[in-house]
Scaffold this motif. Structure first.
Motif, short mmCIF file in Angstrom:
data_model
loop_
_atom_site.label_atom_id
_atom_site.label_comp_id
_atom_site.label_asym_id
_atom_site.label_seq_id
_atom_site.Cartn_x
_atom_site.Cartn_y
_atom_site.Cartn_z
N VAL A 82 0.82 -1.20 0.00
CA VAL A 82 0.00 0.00 0.00
C VAL A 82 0.86 1.26 0.00
O VAL A 82 1.72 1.43 0.87
N SER A 83 0.61 2.12 -0.97
CA SER A 83 1.31 3.42 -1.02
C SER A 83 0.34 4.52 -0.62
O SER A 83 -0.82 4.54 -1.04
N THR A 84 0.82 5.43 0.24
CA THR A 84 0.02 6.56 0.71
C THR A 84 0.91 7.80 0.77
O THR A 84 2.14 7.71 0.64
N ARG A 85 0.27 8.95 1.00
CA ARG A 85 1.03 10.17 1.25
C ARG A 85 0.28 11.01 2.27
O ARG A 85 -0.93 10.85 2.46
N SER A 86 1.00 11.88 2.95
CA SER A 86 0.41 12.71 3.99
C SER A 86 -0.48 13.78 3.36
O SER A 86 -0.38 14.07 2.16
N CYS A 134 -5.24 5.82 -1.34
CA CYS A 134 -4.09 4.93 -1.35
C CYS A 134 -4.01 4.24 -2.71
O CYS A 134 -4.91 4.38 -3.54
N VAL A 135 -2.93 3.51 -2.90
CA VAL A 135 -2.80 2.62 -4.05
C VAL A 135 -2.41 1.25 -3.52
O VAL A 135 -1.50 1.13 -2.70
N ILE A 136 -3.13 0.22 -3.96
CA ILE A 136 -2.79 -1.16 -3.63
C ILE A 136 -1.99 -1.73 -4.78
O ILE A 136 -2.47 -1.81 -5.92
N GLU A 187 -5.76 2.12 -7.80
CA GLU A 187 -5.99 3.38 -7.09
C GLU A 187 -7.28 3.22 -6.29
O GLU A 187 -8.28 2.69 -6.80
N ALA A 188 -7.27 3.65 -5.04
CA ALA A 188 -8.43 3.40 -4.18
C ALA A 188 -8.72 4.57 -3.25
O ALA A 188 -7.82 5.33 -2.88
N LYS A 189 -10.01 4.68 -2.89
CA LYS A 189 -10.46 5.72 -1.96
C LYS A 189 -11.15 5.08 -0.76
O LYS A 189 -11.88 4.10 -0.90
#
Length: 261
Positions: A82-86, A134-136, A187-189
């Motif tokens: 999982v990729s995320t950003r602040s 996020c992106v899975i 890509e996910a919400k």
């Protein structure tokens, strides 16, 4: 789980080399002659074995024993990298989670489980709470070492993109980057979040579940069919999570048609 073998590299050196070019083989089912009512295909051998009953809340049973039992028994498990950003966009995070699964297709819905509650949220969960995005990324054989390295417990703000050497790629709907090396990315919400309270320590939140909706799919062009409806397993070469520090690969499969009335 941390490395249980201090001499792991010595142990690994005694093992056969990884078969990088192993092809996916499709075999017959264990019993191609199976017919309705036949039961198990082992000739009754499994019926000769007894089971041990385990109460997960038994007095004196450590919670860690339940963890070890579940991650070694519920296998193989898909891994969501999982990729995320602040929210301010200044920090990014990349981490693997094997408490993950797709649970619906219309809308495309996925779940990811996190150890620890929302009040003690780690980087990925913290970013998801702040941004809802996020992106899975699905892990394949060709970058499993880099993906595994992202599980390191770094301080907030330290980017696993840099420590892993993986490559950020652009996205369309959400702001976190996808992993360029990943053959399938979603890509996910964020849709919903649920916390779990400890049964052994009431009042302590021990886990959280996030539900996200897939809003864009990315599949490498050599892995998708013309109708854009099927991913080629022989190209994807997915990695799964087993117990302890073990991973699995899929190099053999078989087909069984669903029964019809």
């Amino acid at each position: 789980m941390s490395n249980p073998r201090p001499d792991f590299k010595e142990v690994e050196a005694t093992r056969p080399d990884f078969r990088r070019n192993a092809e996916v083989t499709v075999t017959k089912t264990p019993n191609p002659a199976w017919k309705e009512g036949d039961g198990a295909n082992d000739g009754g051998e499994s019926l000769k074995k007894d089971h041990v009953e385990i109460d997960p809340y038994a007095e004196g049973r450590p919670v860690a024993s339940n963890y070890k039992l579940l991650i070694s028994g519920m296998v193989p498990r898909p891994i969501a990298l999982v990729s995320t950003r602040s929210a301010d966009g200044k920090t990014t995070n990349l981490a693997p989670f094997s408490y993950s699964q797709v649970v619906n297709h219309d809308p495309p819905t996925f779940i990811v489980g996190f150890a620890g509650g929302l009040g003690n949220a780690k980087d990925t969960l913290r970013n998801l709470q702040e941004t809802g995005e996020c992106v899975i990324n699905i892990i394949s054989e060709h970058f499993v070492e880099a993906a595994n390295s992202t599980s390191i417990n770094t301080p907030y703000g330290v980017s696993e993109w840099e420590t892993s050497g993986l490559t950020p790629a652009p996205t369309t709907v959400v702001k976190p980057a996808r992993v360029k090396e990943s053959i399938v990315a979603i890509e996910a919400k964020l849709v919903d979040t649920k916390e779990f309270e400890s049964r052994t320590t009431p009042g302590k939140m021990t886990g959280a579940l996030i539900i996200v909706e897939g809003v864009r799919f990315w599949v490498r062009e050599d892995a998708i069919n013309e109708e854009r409806s099927m991913v080629d397993l022989s190209v994807l070469k997915p990695i799964s999570r087993l117990g302890g520090i073990s991973y699995g690969r899929t190099t053999e499969s078989f087909e069984i048609p669903r029964p019809s009335i």
